[in-house]
Design a protein around this motif. Structure first.
Motif, PDB file in Angstrom:
ATOM      1  N   LEU A 153       3.547  56.947  18.620  1.00  0.00           N
ATOM      2  CA  LEU A 153       2.365  57.420  19.815  1.00  0.00           C
ATOM      3  C   LEU A 153       2.831  58.491  20.549  1.00  0.00           C
ATOM      4  CD1 LEU A 153      -0.512  56.369  20.558  1.00  0.00           C
ATOM      5  CD2 LEU A 153       0.621  55.202  22.362  1.00  0.00           C
ATOM      6  N   PRO A 154       2.242  59.736  20.220  1.00  0.00           N
ATOM      7  CA  PRO A 154       2.857  60.834  21.235  1.00  0.00           C
ATOM      8  C   PRO A 154       3.193  60.919  22.696  1.00  0.00           C
ATOM      9  CG  PRO A 154       0.598  61.321  20.227  1.00  0.00           C
ATOM     10  CD  PRO A 154       0.787  59.786  19.607  1.00  0.00           C
ATOM     11  N   ASN A 155       4.093  61.658  22.961  1.00  0.00           N
ATOM     12  CA  ASN A 155       4.429  61.433  24.658  1.00  0.00           C
ATOM     13  C   ASN A 155       3.417  62.181  25.204  1.00  0.00           C
ATOM     14  OD1 ASN A 155       6.852  60.127  24.319  1.00  0.00           O
ATOM     15  ND2 ASN A 155       7.859  62.077  23.851  1.00  0.00           N
ATOM     16  N   GLU A 156       2.407  62.942  24.401  1.00  0.00           N
ATOM     17  CA  GLU A 156       1.581  63.681  25.136  1.00  0.00           C
ATOM     18  C   GLU A 156       0.160  62.549  25.660  1.00  0.00           C
ATOM     19  OE1 GLU A 156       3.623  66.541  23.263  1.00  0.00           O
ATOM     20  OE2 GLU A 156       2.896  64.708  22.494  1.00  0.00           O
ATOM     21  N   ILE A 173       1.433  52.203  13.462  1.00  0.00           N
ATOM     22  CA  ILE A 173       2.025  53.037  14.855  1.00  0.00           C
ATOM     23  C   ILE A 173       3.519  52.355  14.692  1.00  0.00           C
ATOM     24  CG2 ILE A 173       2.334  53.470  17.188  1.00  0.00           C
ATOM     25  CD1 ILE A 173      -0.052  54.673  15.385  1.00  0.00           C
ATOM     26  N   GLU A 174       4.790  53.109  15.074  1.00  0.00           N
ATOM     27  CA  GLU A 174       6.156  52.466  14.956  1.00  0.00           C
ATOM     28  C   GLU A 174       6.692  53.102  16.439  1.00  0.00           C
ATOM     29  OE1 GLU A 174       7.800  56.083  12.068  1.00  0.00           O
ATOM     30  OE2 GLU A 174       7.150  53.967  11.448  1.00  0.00           O
ATOM     31  N   GLY A 175       8.263  52.730  16.446  1.00  0.00           N
ATOM     32  CA  GLY A 175       8.851  53.255  17.397  1.00  0.00           C
ATOM     33  C   GLY A 175       8.712  52.003  18.520  1.00  0.00           C
ATOM     34  N   GLN A 176       9.482  52.607  19.804  1.00  0.00           N
ATOM     35  CA  GLN A 176       9.480  51.724  20.755  1.00  0.00           C
ATOM     36  C   GLN A 176       8.295  51.461  21.530  1.00  0.00           C
ATOM     37  OE1 GLN A 176      12.695  50.728  21.133  1.00  0.00           O
ATOM     38  NE2 GLN A 176      12.661  49.238  22.815  1.00  0.00           N
ATOM     39  N   LEU A 177       7.849  50.370  21.908  1.00  0.00           N
ATOM     40  CA  LEU A 177       6.646  50.219  22.876  1.00  0.00           C
ATOM     41  C   LEU A 177       6.531  51.358  24.199  1.00  0.00           C
ATOM     42  CD1 LEU A 177       3.912  48.796  23.272  1.00  0.00           C
ATOM     43  CD2 LEU A 177       5.133  47.071  24.514  1.00  0.00           C
ATOM     44  N   PRO A 178       5.985  52.284  24.108  1.00  0.00           N
ATOM     45  CA  PRO A 178       6.079  53.298  25.134  1.00  0.00           C
ATOM     46  C   PRO A 178       6.022  52.929  26.651  1.00  0.00           C
ATOM     47  CG  PRO A 178       4.501  53.822  23.380  1.00  0.00           C
ATOM     48  CD  PRO A 178       4.661  52.625  23.165  1.00  0.00           C
ATOM     49  N   ILE A 192      -2.500  45.685  21.911  1.00  0.00           N
ATOM     50  CA  ILE A 192      -1.472  46.224  20.764  1.00  0.00           C
ATOM     51  C   ILE A 192      -0.608  45.034  20.091  1.00  0.00           C
ATOM     52  CG2 ILE A 192       0.382  48.010  20.687  1.00  0.00           C
ATOM     53  CD1 ILE A 192      -0.103  48.930  23.633  1.00  0.00           C
ATOM     54  N   TYR A 193      -1.068  45.055  18.807  1.00  0.00           N
ATOM     55  CA  TYR A 193      -0.489  43.802  17.945  1.00  0.00           C
ATOM     56  C   TYR A 193      -0.614  44.297  16.577  1.00  0.00           C
ATOM     57  CZ  TYR A 193      -5.201  42.298  18.435  1.00  0.00           C
ATOM     58  OH  TYR A 193      -6.656  41.856  18.416  1.00  0.00           O
ATOM     59  N   GLY A 194      -0.157  43.737  15.605  1.00  0.00           N
ATOM     60  CA  GLY A 194      -0.203  44.169  14.213  1.00  0.00           C
ATOM     61  C   GLY A 194       0.162  45.444  13.985  1.00  0.00           C
ATOM     62  N   THR A 195       1.127  46.013  14.641  1.00  0.00           N
ATOM     63  CA  THR A 195       1.972  47.127  14.310  1.00  0.00           C
ATOM     64  C   THR A 195       3.029  47.206  13.864  1.00  0.00           C
ATOM     65  OG1 THR A 195       2.305  47.682  16.802  1.00  0.00           O
ATOM     66  CG2 THR A 195       0.195  48.199  16.097  1.00  0.00           C
ATOM     67  N   LYS A 196       3.916  48.383  14.024  1.00  0.00           N
ATOM     68  CA  LYS A 196       5.494  48.569  13.703  1.00  0.00           C
ATOM     69  C   LYS A 196       6.164  48.665  14.792  1.00  0.00           C
ATOM     70  CE  LYS A 196       5.275  49.373   8.613  1.00  0.00           C
ATOM     71  NZ  LYS A 196       5.779  50.319   7.777  1.00  0.00           N
ATOM     72  N   LEU A 197       5.335  48.711  16.003  1.00  0.00           N
ATOM     73  CA  LEU A 197       6.229  48.905  17.360  1.00  0.00           C
ATOM     74  C   LEU A 197       7.408  47.872  17.678  1.00  0.00           C
ATOM     75  CD1 LEU A 197       3.089  49.910  19.626  1.00  0.00           C
ATOM     76  CD2 LEU A 197       5.170  51.431  18.881  1.00  0.00           C
ATOM     77  N   ARG A 198       8.221  47.991  18.383  1.00  0.00           N
ATOM     78  CA  ARG A 198       9.254  47.478  18.538  1.00  0.00           C
ATOM     79  C   ARG A 198       9.396  46.996  20.085  1.00  0.00           C
ATOM     80  NH1 ARG A 198      11.980  51.508  15.950  1.00  0.00           N
ATOM     81  NH2 ARG A 198      13.018  52.024  17.706  1.00  0.00           N
ATOM     82  N   GLY A 199       9.926  46.063  20.485  1.00  0.00           N
ATOM     83  CA  GLY A 199       9.880  45.461  22.046  1.00  0.00           C
ATOM     84  C   GLY A 199      11.534  46.190  22.462  1.00  0.00           C
TER      85      GLY A 199
END
Length: 612
Positions: A153-156, A173-178, A192-199
């Motif tokens: 999810l872009p920082n912008e 969507i992946e990476g750390q939960l922003p 926000i669920y069912g994604t590849k985001l991490r805690g």
């Protein structure tokens, strides 16, 4: 790609976005007003890239002049505008949902800088979200759930400080939960669920004091705490399923409006006592954790649906059911004493299931079981008669049913937080299921918005064949432009065998049968089949709450053994000399006997004639 015509049903613009997220509804301009030229050009470019055509009443040069945009519940494309007394109107609302042919986000979309509502849900969008999303700084509603978007999810996105509703579930969507989501201090509805985001869940989420709906889930990695929830927040629906939360606070935040709380599948290891603070709860799901101590009696009085399953250290006594209703509680996998409230036969099976007292003296050994999930008893032949047991019990928002005679248990937890219902639980169809010699098994099914489990109790240890029967009889993708889809996971004996299982895809269409067959080993007298939702698939097609696992029938039996076959016939060989001699003697003896019988008959008939 040929342009795709829009549907012909009328869609009211008021339904384009969450009502709470709107500063006021857009309205069509007067005849003296027209659409801003740059907005009209950008929208035309977007529609052309997506292969969409304007309806017969819409003008590409003046989309704001179109009062009625065609659409339907499952598929629509429509715009809304705001003129504010000016001769030039700006596009403020864009809704393009339910088009399976949409695979990318056109760059021209981010030229619509006056948008306050953008709904791109239930399409087939892939790729990453461009950083140009920052151009849409006035967005209040941004829904892109149920797509195939990937990357970070872009920082912008942090510049979207006006957001009030953000739905991004069921994507890649992946990476750390922003952490920058904490900048959305006006947000009311966050899913926000069912994604590849991490805690973990960032602690600065405590700034989101306007939240009423918070649904986070399926966060791998990181240990989250409850520090991100502000004391006194207005949250009414709080779902934190599978977020890696390790400790429930002894003094949890005050949430006076909380009515729905889902804490399933975390690592919570504290006492259950602090949960007594949430006395207004209608639904409490806290299964698959490590809560300990006695279960407070107040929880039975305040909860319509109570799931405490698989908290092995949770104890206490189960109170008697009130005379006017039945408790909706699932306590399988706990140490709760239910001996005063259920009969001894059911208690025996539950004790066996909990590995307390499972032996040959209190359960009879079985080697098979079969269930017509969600339907009445059926008998089929394969080629021997097979009885598929009745499974029509109402389990509510949390509960289980014990079939004492056949020694199996069905367990269910789950309810949709927005329909105030656990769903139908069992469904059926009048459609004839083709492609099988047992169509009636596929005409009913048991469903859940969270998790279903079936247990066979008292099985003789050894190898077994497990057959699972499926047919999608609710979400017809052909009626919904291919966008409705049911996805769930399947475990047998705590081993995953299917992830994101799609019945329609596996079967080749709606209302078609498909089966899964697996060989498993039972070494503790219990067989467990677990079907569960992991945040994937559509949520609301054909109606709210149409998601989660579905199963039509189950059959478990011992596989055929090679030595069960009849022995082969002896080969035919030429007779020996001894055989020949024995044959001659036998032939002479037979002739003598036949002659004696004939002679006796003649003498008897002569005697009868003389006597006359």
């Amino acid at each position: 790609m040929a342009p795709l015509p829009l549907p012909l049903l009328l869609l009211a613009l008021a339904g384009l976005a969450v009502a709470a997220a709107q500063p006021g509804q857009p309205f069509p301009p007067s005849p003296q007003q027209s659409t801003d030229a740059s907005d009209a050009a950008a929208l035309l470019a977007v529609f052309q890239r997506w292969g969409l055509r304007y309806g017969p009443t819409a003008s590409p040069g003046d989309p704001c002049g179109t009062r009625d945009w065609p659409g339907s519940f499952a598929r629509n494309a429509s715009v809304g505008c705001r003129c504010d007394g000016s001769p030039v109107c700006r596009i403020t609302h864009l809704n393009v949902t339910g088009f399976s042919n949409l695979t990318g986000i056109p760059p021209e979309l981010f030229s619509l800088t006056e948008l306050v509502s953008l709904d791109l849900s239930n399409n087939n969008l892939s790729g990453s979200i461009p950083q140009e999303v920052a151009n849409l700084s006035k967005l209040q509603t941004w829904h892109f759930n149920n797509n195939k978007l990937s990357g970070l999810l872009p920082n912008e996105s942090s510049r979207l400080g006006s957001l009030q509703s953000l739905w991004m579930f069921d994507n890649y969507i992946e990476g750390q939960l922003p952490e920058f989501i904490a900048n959305f201090t006006n947000i009311i509805d966050l899913r926000i669920y069912g994604t590849k985001l991490r805690g973990p869940i960032p602690k600065n989420f405590s700034k989101l004091t306007n939240l009423k709906i918070l649904m986070l889930g399926d966060l791998d990695g990181g240990n989250s705490t409850f520090d991100f929830i502000a004391d006194g927040a207005n949250i009414s629906i709080l779902s934190l399923r599978k977020c890696g939360i390790g400790q429930f606070p002894s003094n949890p935040p005050n949430l006076p409006n909380l009515t729905y709380l889902d804490l399933r599948s975390n690592n919570l290891s504290s006492s259950i006592e602090p949960l007594r603070r949430y006395g207004r709860l209608s639904y409490l799901y806290m299964g698959e954790n490590n809560f300990s101590g006695p279960l407070p009696s107040e929880m039975f009085q305040s909860s319509r649906g109570l799931d405490v399953s698989y908290n092995p250290l949770l104890n206490g006594n189960l109170p008697n059911n009130p005379p006017d209703r039945k408790w909706s509680i699932n306590y399988i996998g706990t140490s709760i004493d239910a001996s005063r409230t259920i009969n001894s036969e059911n208690l025996t099976l539950l004790n066996c299931l909990h590995m307390k007292e499972c032996n040959k003296f209190n359960t009879k050994p079985i080697t098979s079981f079969a269930v017509n999930c969600g339907g009445k008893q059926r008998i089929s032949s394969d080629p021997l008669p097979i009885t598929f047991d009745d499974d029509t019990s109402i389990l509510g928002a949390a509960g289980f049913h014990v079939n004492t005679d056949r020694q199996w248990i069905v367990s269910h937890v789950g309810s949709d937080p927005f329909t105030n219902s656990s769903g139908p639980g069992t469904i059926s169809t009048t459609q004839v299921i083709l492609g099988t010699d047992m169509p009636d098994l596929y005409e009913t099914a048991r469903t859940s918005t969270s998790a279903l489990s079936y247990y066979a109790v008292g099985l003789l240890n050894g190898k077994y064949t497990v057959q699972l029967f499926f047919a999608e009889i609710l979400i017809d993708s052909q009626l919904n432009n291919g966008t409705g889809r049911r996805l769930f996971n399947i475990d047998i004996q705590d081993q995953n065998i299917k992830r994101d299982f799609d019945i329609t895809k596996e079967a080749g269409g709606f209302g078609r049968p498909t089966n899964i067959t697996r060989e498993v080993t039972v070494d503790n007298s219990v067989l467990k089949i677990h079907l569960y939702w992991s945040g994937r698939g559509t949520c609301c097609i054909p109606y709210e709450g149409a998601y989660g696992p579905l199963v039509s029938a189950i059959r478990v039996f011992r596989p055929e053994k090679p030595n069960n076959s009849p022995p082969p016939a002896r080969p035919v060989s030429a007779p020996s000399n001894d055989d020949k001699r024995r044959g001659v003697v036998a032939g002479i003896a037979a002739l003598c006997i036949a002659g004696a019988v004939i002679s006796s008959s003649v003498v008897y008939l002569w005697w009868k004639w003389v006597a006359m």
